[in-house]
Design a protein around this motif. Structure first.
Motif, PDB file in Angstrom:
ATOM      1  N   GLU A  77       0.816  -1.216   0.000  1.00  0.00           N
ATOM      2  CA  GLU A  77       0.000   0.000   0.000  1.00  0.00           C
ATOM      3  C   GLU A  77       0.852   1.270   0.000  1.00  0.00           C
ATOM      4  OE1 GLU A  77      -2.212  -2.935   2.791  1.00  0.00           O
ATOM      5  OE2 GLU A  77      -0.172  -2.540   2.078  1.00  0.00           O
ATOM      6  N   GLY A 100      -6.111  -2.203   3.148  1.00  0.00           N
ATOM      7  CA  GLY A 100      -5.430  -1.629   1.996  1.00  0.00           C
ATOM      8  C   GLY A 100      -6.249  -0.525   1.355  1.00  0.00           C
ATOM      9  N   THR A 104      -5.189   3.692   1.109  1.00  0.00           N
ATOM     10  CA  THR A 104      -4.813   4.201  -0.206  1.00  0.00           C
ATOM     11  C   THR A 104      -5.927   5.083  -0.764  1.00  0.00           C
ATOM     12  OG1 THR A 104      -5.612   2.132  -1.168  1.00  0.00           O
ATOM     13  CG2 THR A 104      -3.256   2.304  -0.808  1.00  0.00           C
TER      14      THR A 104
END
Length: 338
Positions: A77, A100, A104
């Protein structure tokens, strides 16, 4: 014992105990930088092309859910500038890599394009043919290279020759290849090897219990389409998912990945189970109702007996969810087999 002698001895004992217990001693940034210098440059083969990386990319843009989750599964990530994905590919809130997505940036729900990539200051785009890369849209690895942006092409989407037919290896091998390649590119090889070993064992355990020969139910993958069904050939994820789960993939002779066929072919091959790809603006239930109401299919075994299995899009495209999809489909096939 004098203090001057006791301290080093205590330190040595502590280090020995930590090593013996398997504890991880945190490396300094200097040590990590030195290890990285020793690791690079690295070369991998991607879609028949040898690619050399002088260092790990630091601002990766991914396209689509399966590709994005490959990065998450590898714990990358922090190497991502963000991802591009429509919001009709299923929920990302109840998934193994939920963290994740939280760490992000969702750059766009629309089609990936050059402007978006440049605005994100990307140094690498991870996408695939028909998974973002498209000559018709003017978005290709060659164009990105001319702009100073590297690319990595999803192995499931590799083209097999001069035509646009896709597929150069079995679907699961494509997943394992990408995990191992990216593990090398980003210097997380141990993590990649561990993932691949875990996935291989999970699949092997399912296969060991799966039916063989004539006991394997005939299975057709229905993605969408009314005039002609869009389905999976031998080089898309559903082929390995169906066969490893104990099914006989009725379109296994199609030397392509995702492609369209005629309804007459489906009728002729008489699938006993239909797997429905759940994604897009047409729900799985709507697809099922269409199949049940479509007169030319009335005599097909799966239709007569209403044997359907629904899997999500991300289960069926190349992604780290493929092995668990095999396990789940195997259970459903056992229920669906008389």
């Amino acid at each position: 014992m004098p203090r001057a002698l006791r301290t080093p001895a205590l330190l040595l004992t502590t280090v020995a105990l930590l090593s013996g217990c398997g504890a991880t001693v945190e490396k300094s940034q200097e040590d990590r930088d030195a290890a990285a210098r020793d690791h690079y440059p690295v070369t991998v083969e991607n879609c028949g092309e040898r690619r050399t990386f002088a260092k790990a990319p630091e601002r990766v843009v991914t396209n689509d859910v399966g590709i994005t989750e490959i990065m998450f599964a590898l714990g990358l990530e922090e190497r991502m500038a963000g991802y591009v994905m429509p919001d009709n590919k299923g929920s990302v809130h109840q998934v193994p890599w939920k963290g994740g997505y939280e760490r992000t940036t969702w750059l766009s729900k629309k089609r990936i394009n050059t402007e978006l990539v440049l605005d994100a200051k990307a140094d690498l785009v991870f996408a695939g043919w028909n998974y973002g890369f498209d000559e018709g849209e003017g978005f290709t690895p060659a164009k990105l290279k001319g702009l100073g942006v590297d690319s990595y092409v999803l192995s499931e989407s590799c083209r097999s020759g001069r035509t646009k037919a896709r597929g150069v290896m079995p679907p699961l091998e494509a997943l394992y290849t990408d995990l191992l390649n990216l593990g090398k590119v980003f210097d997380v090889e141990d993590r990649a090897k561990e993932l691949v070993a875990t996935f291989r064992k999970e699949v092997a355990d399912v296969e060991a219990a799966a039916p063989r020969g004539a006991d394997r139910p005939r299975v057709f993958l229905y993605d969408d389409g009314r005039d002609r069904p869009f389905t999976s050939g031998a080089y898309a994820g559903p082929h390995d998912i169906i066969t490893r789960a104990g099914g006989d993939h009725v379109m296994k002779d199609l030397k392509d990945s995702w492609t369209a066929v005629g309804w007459e072919t489906v009728v002729e091959r008489d699938p006993e189970v239909i797997v429905i790809n759940n994604y897009g603006n047409v729900s799985a239930e709507e697809k099922k109702r269409f199949l049940l109401s479509y007169a030319p299919l009335a005599r097909v075994s799966a239709i007569k007996n209403e044997r359907f299995v629904v899997l999500d899009y991300v289960d069926l495209v190349e992604s780290p969810r493929n092995p668990s999809a095999i396990s789940r489909l195997a259970k459903e096939l056992r229920r669906a087999t008389p």
